[in-house]
Design an enzyme around this catalytic site. Structure first.
Site, PDB file in Angstrom:
ATOM      1  CD  GLU A  42      -5.218  -0.177   2.831  1.00 42.84           C
ATOM      2  OE1 GLU A  42      -4.808  -1.007   3.592  1.00 42.84           O
ATOM      3  OE2 GLU A  42      -5.769  -0.451   1.721  1.00 42.84           O
TER       4      GLU A  42
ATOM      5  NE  ARG B  56      -3.520  -2.484   0.157  1.00 42.12           N
ATOM      6  CZ  ARG B  56      -3.008  -3.738  -0.539  1.00 42.12           C
ATOM      7  NH1 ARG B  56      -1.943  -3.715  -1.148  1.00 42.12           N
ATOM      8  NH2 ARG B  56      -3.638  -4.768  -0.359  1.00 42.12           N
TER       9      ARG B  56
ATOM     10  CB  SER C 117      -8.444  -1.641   4.341  1.00 44.80           C
ATOM     11  OG  SER C 117      -8.853  -2.827   3.961  1.00 44.80           O
TER      12      SER C 117
END
Ligand SMILES: Cc1cc2nc3c(=O)[nH]c(=O)nc-3n(C[C@H](O)[C@H](O)[C@H](O)COP(=O)(O)OP(=O)(O)OC[C@H]3O[C@@H](n4cnc5c(N)ncnc54)[C@H](O)[C@@H]3O)c2cc1C
Length: 297
Positions: A280, A160, A209
């Site tokens: 995130e 990520r 998320s």
């Protein structure tokens, strides 16, 4: 290039939260994009590219920036041999559809990621053991100083994360895929989507998320669940009762309410597991998570 004013970011994010953007440009060609970026440069306004807003929490007060959403040619997709060439604004759904039509596999993992090819570069989006890093050959980055291709290695893609800096727009990407029968792709996608439906809130307004999974035996969602926070609500924002790492807009939620839930979750996870969760979700506008302290020891 028309610059729209006062468009609410709540209309451009999957969670449906966010005040107005100072400006919104929807370039359809490279020339449009260059014009929009030159305008922002002249006006000294920050540039924030947006895809489908599926990993974004935008401030209730809006954002003092030119928000750039790629459309037209900059969202088109075509297969060239075993390569899939996509505009940065192309949705993952369209990329997957074109890949399947051309008998190209390797993009199935993105079937449950509701973003774009460009947003996927920024986040190194991934699922089911694969990610952008595994298939990206190169991406065309554009800012006010011009356009340049960068390879996946140069973009330093990791979990990520990418080396992309705010304001750089991914205008085009090239994915290296492999020959695979359309029927096999369809079957894999159906299995992945069924797995998603079992574990995640797929029909609610969320931004995906909230936190990255830490290096720990439990994922962020499980930790939040073990802290008893599933279903916890602040105003219209709720920690999903289906998956602890999702915040749902149950109606009229604000960014401040989502931040309050994130703050509570981080603090409780730190107390119980000694782990500082890292977000995130990306922020757009003046938003900040208050510091949470450091783990003991
Ligand atoms: C239900 C749901 C499930 C999800 N599941 C997953 C999952 O399994 N795996 C996963 O990785 N993510 C998942 N996500 C999060 C999200 O879909 C991904 O991060 C996606 O890649 C974001 O793409 P986007 O185009 O919507 O980007 P946005 O949310 O619009 O933007 C995210 C970031 O990318 C930047 N960006 C967007 N477009 C460009 C561009 N063209 N050039 C440069 N920067 C750009 C933005 O400035 C911002 O910093 C999920 C989200 C939802 C709502």
């Amino acid at each position: 290039m028309k610059i729209e004013q006062g468009v609410a970011l709540s209309q451009m994010t999957t969670v449906g939260i966010g005040g107005p953007a100072r400006g919104l440009a929807r370039p359809r060609t490279m020339a449009d994009l260059e014009e929009a970026l030159a305008w922002a440069d002249e006006q000294r306004v920050a540039v924030r590219p947006i895809g489908l807003g599926s990993n974004l929490l935008a401030a209730d007060a809006g954002v003092d920036a030119l928000v750039v959403r790629l459309e037209g040619e900059l969202a088109a997709v075509e297969a060239r041999g075993s390569m899939l060439v996509a505009g940065g604004g192309a949705s993952n759904a369209v990329c997957l559809h074109r890949a399947r039509g051309a008998g190209l596999g390797g993009f199935e993992f993105a079937c449950a990621i509701p973003g774009t090819a460009g947003g996927g570069v920024r986040m190194n989006a991934g699922a089911y053991g694969s990610d952008w890093k595994a298939i990206l050959v190169r991406a065309l980055l554009v800012d006010a100083s011009g356009a340049r291709w960068r390879t996946a290695a140069e973009l330093e893609l990791s979990y990520r994360h990418s080396a992309l800096v705010p304001g750089q727009v991914v205008a085009q990407v090239e994915f290296q895929l492999i020959a695979r029968a359309g029927a096999e792709i369809k079957e894999t996608v159906a299995a992945m989507q069924a797995r998603r439906k079992e574990t995640q809130p797929t029909n609610k307004r969320t931004f995906g998320s909230v936190f990255k999974n830490p290096d720990h035996e439990f994922g962020a969602g499980r930790m939040i669940e073990l802290c008893g926070l599933k279903g916890h609500r602040v105003g219209g924002a709720t920690i999903s009762s289906r998956h602890g790492n999702f915040i749902e807009n149950a109606g009229g939620a604000t960014a401040d309410q989502a931040i309050a839930l994130m703050t509570e979750a981080r603090s409780r996870v730190l107390d119980r597991f000694g782990v500082v969760l890292e977000r995130e979700v990306d922020f757009l506008g003046e938003l900040e998570l208050p510091p949470v302290g450091t783990p003991p020891g």
